[in-house]
Design a protein around this motif. Structure first.
Motif, mmCIF file in Angstrom:
data_model
loop_
_atom_site.group_PDB
_atom_site.id
_atom_site.type_symbol
_atom_site.label_atom_id
_atom_site.label_comp_id
_atom_site.label_asym_id
_atom_site.label_seq_id
_atom_site.Cartn_x
_atom_site.Cartn_y
_atom_site.Cartn_z
ATOM 1 N N GLN A 27 57.899 39.522 28.374
ATOM 2 C CA GLN A 27 56.589 38.942 28.437
ATOM 3 C C GLN A 27 56.823 37.709 27.465
ATOM 4 O OE1 GLN A 27 53.917 42.043 27.433
ATOM 5 N NE2 GLN A 27 53.012 41.682 29.325
ATOM 6 N N ALA A 28 56.379 36.228 28.016
ATOM 7 C CA ALA A 28 56.955 35.126 27.232
ATOM 8 C C ALA A 28 55.647 34.162 26.842
ATOM 9 C CB ALA A 28 57.861 34.246 27.676
ATOM 10 N N TYR A 49 59.313 42.091 24.356
ATOM 11 C CA TYR A 49 60.270 42.864 25.346
ATOM 12 C C TYR A 49 59.647 43.989 25.942
ATOM 13 C CZ TYR A 49 63.981 39.836 23.285
ATOM 14 O OH TYR A 49 64.658 38.678 22.846
ATOM 15 N N ASP A 50 60.421 44.380 27.083
ATOM 16 C CA ASP A 50 59.726 45.690 27.806
ATOM 17 C C ASP A 50 59.978 47.039 26.925
ATOM 18 O OD1 ASP A 50 62.476 47.179 28.735
ATOM 19 O OD2 ASP A 50 62.645 45.117 29.316
ATOM 20 N N ALA A 51 59.373 47.992 26.965
ATOM 21 C CA ALA A 51 59.504 49.361 26.250
ATOM 22 C C ALA A 51 60.791 49.752 26.130
ATOM 23 C CB ALA A 51 58.322 50.102 26.590
ATOM 24 N N PHE A 52 61.331 49.855 27.315
ATOM 25 C CA PHE A 52 62.873 50.465 27.363
ATOM 26 C C PHE A 52 63.658 49.612 26.528
ATOM 27 C CE2 PHE A 52 67.046 51.277 29.449
ATOM 28 C CZ PHE A 52 67.184 52.408 29.062
ATOM 29 N N PHE A 144 63.148 30.665 31.822
ATOM 30 C CA PHE A 144 63.900 31.389 32.757
ATOM 31 C C PHE A 144 65.277 31.651 32.459
ATOM 32 C CE2 PHE A 144 64.328 26.928 33.961
ATOM 33 C CZ PHE A 144 65.468 26.946 34.476
ATOM 34 N N ASP A 145 65.804 32.935 32.676
ATOM 35 C CA ASP A 145 67.343 32.913 32.903
ATOM 36 C C ASP A 145 67.746 32.600 34.273
ATOM 37 O OD1 ASP A 145 69.882 34.074 32.880
ATOM 38 O OD2 ASP A 145 69.226 36.039 32.627
ATOM 39 N N GLU A 146 68.666 31.756 34.437
ATOM 40 C CA GLU A 146 69.223 31.121 35.701
ATOM 41 C C GLU A 146 69.704 32.412 36.621
ATOM 42 O OE1 GLU A 146 72.829 28.584 35.764
ATOM 43 O OE2 GLU A 146 71.594 27.212 36.898
ATOM 44 N N SER A 147 70.342 33.271 35.975
ATOM 45 C CA SER A 147 71.159 34.386 36.348
ATOM 46 C C SER A 147 70.113 35.495 36.927
ATOM 47 C CB SER A 147 72.155 35.123 35.920
ATOM 48 O OG SER A 147 71.610 35.949 34.758
ATOM 49 N N TYR A 152 61.429 36.595 32.958
ATOM 50 C CA TYR A 152 60.444 36.033 32.010
ATOM 51 C C TYR A 152 59.157 35.885 32.858
ATOM 52 C CZ TYR A 152 64.320 35.023 28.788
ATOM 53 O OH TYR A 152 65.188 35.204 27.980
ATOM 54 N N GLU A 153 58.063 36.334 32.307
ATOM 55 C CA GLU A 153 56.780 36.071 32.793
ATOM 56 C C GLU A 153 55.996 35.465 31.881
ATOM 57 O OE1 GLU A 153 54.732 39.046 35.278
ATOM 58 O OE2 GLU A 153 56.371 40.286 35.387
ATOM 59 N N LEU A 154 55.344 34.448 32.036
ATOM 60 C CA LEU A 154 54.357 33.762 30.969
ATOM 61 C C LEU A 154 52.904 34.278 31.057
ATOM 62 C CD1 LEU A 154 55.403 29.925 31.479
ATOM 63 C CD2 LEU A 154 55.572 31.283 29.324
ATOM 64 N N THR A 155 52.829 35.724 30.465
ATOM 65 C CA THR A 155 52.005 36.338 30.269
ATOM 66 C C THR A 155 50.959 36.301 28.936
ATOM 67 O OG1 THR A 155 53.119 38.324 29.804
ATOM 68 C CG2 THR A 155 52.373 37.960 32.153
#
Length: 218
Positions: A27-28, A49-52, A144-147, A152-155
Motif C-alpha cells: 500500500q503506497a 507492506y502486506d502482513a505476510f 509501480f514495479d515494471e515486472s 503497488y496500490e495507492l491506498t
C-alpha cells in the motif's frame, strides 16, 4: 529461454492470474513537496507492506519477538532503511514526469520504518533534481514495479505539501482492458516464439494509478 505457453496460460486465466502474479503487496502513499517559490523539491514515499511479507522481514531481522505487532524504538532504528539499499540504476519503483518529461530523483534519504498491527510501514524521501516549477505544466507521479513482482496500490494518503493552489487528480487503470489487450497480443504470437527477441510489454505500468498534479501559472 522463455517461451510463450506460460504467458498465454496466464492471459487466458485473467483476471485471476493478474491477482496471483505479484509476490509482494504494498500500500503506497506519496507527499509531493514544494518550496515557498512553488518549486517541486522532494517526493516523500510511504510503503505499507502486506502482513505476510512483514512477518518474513521481522523474522529475518529478529524483530517483534513478543508477537504484539509493534516495534520498540530500538527495533525501529534497526529496521529503518531495510528497503532503501538499492542496486545501481534502480528507480525505486517511482516515476515522476513533468509535461511528459521524466524527472531525475535522488536515491532514498531519511528512511524510517515502524510496524502497525503487524504490518511494516516505511518511508523515504527522494529529492527532485533541479527543483522545477510546476505551474502551467502537469506533474505525473506513478508507483509501480515494471515486472509486477511487487504490486503497488495507492491506498495511503497522496498529499501536496507547501502549495495549496495545486490540485490533484487520480487516473485509475483500466485493468480489464489492459489484460484483454495483453491476451490478444499473446495469442497472435507463434507458440514457439522466443520472447527474449520480442518487445513484450510489462504489466506494472499498465496497472498503476497515475497521480496528476496541476498548478496555476505564475
Amino acid at each position: 529461454m522463455r517461451y510463450l505457453a506460460p504467458l498465454i496460460a496466464a492471459a487466458l486465466l485473467a483476471p485471476q492470474a493478474a491477482d496471483a502474479h505479484p509476490h509482494v503487496f504494498v500500500q503506497a502513499g506519496v507527499d509531493i513537496v514544494f518550496d515557498r517559490k512553488g518549486r517541486l523539491t522532494h517526493i516523500k514515499v510511504t510503503w505499507g507492506y502486506d502482513a505476510f511479507y512483514s512477518l518474513l522481514i521481522a523474522e529475518d531481522k529478529g524483530l517483534d519477538k513478543d508477537g504484539d505487532g509493534t516495534l520498540t524504538k530500538r527495533e525501529e532504528r534497526k529496521l529503518a532503511g531495510f528497503d532503501a539499499k538499492w542496486a545501481p540504476g534502480f528507480n525505486g519503483d517511482l516515476v515522476a514526469k513533468l509535461d511528459g518529461q521524466p524527472l531525475k530523483l535522488s536515491g532514498p534519504m531519511k528512511s524510517t520504518a515502524t510496524m502497525v498491527n503487524g504490518q511494516i510501514v516505511s518511508t523515504h524521501i527522494r529529492e527532485v533534481t533541479g527543483n522545477p516549477l510546476v505551474g502551467g505544466d502537469t506533474l505525473s507521479v506513478q508507483a509501480f514495479d515494471e515486472s509486477y513482482y511487487t504490486s503497488y496500490e495507492l491506498t495511503l494518503p497522496v498529499r501536496l505539501v507547501g502549495n495549496g493552489q495545486c490540485a490533484i487528480r487520480r487516473v485509475e487503470p483500466d485493468i480489464d482492458n489492459e489484460l484483454a489487450q495483453m491476451e490478444a497480443m499473446l495469442l497472435s504470437i507463434d507458440a514457439d516464439a522466443d520472447l527474449e527477441e520480442m518487445d513484450i510489454p510489462m504489466l506494472g505500468e499498465a496497472f498503476a494509478t497515475e497521480i496528476l498534479v496541476s498548478c496555476p501559472s505564475t
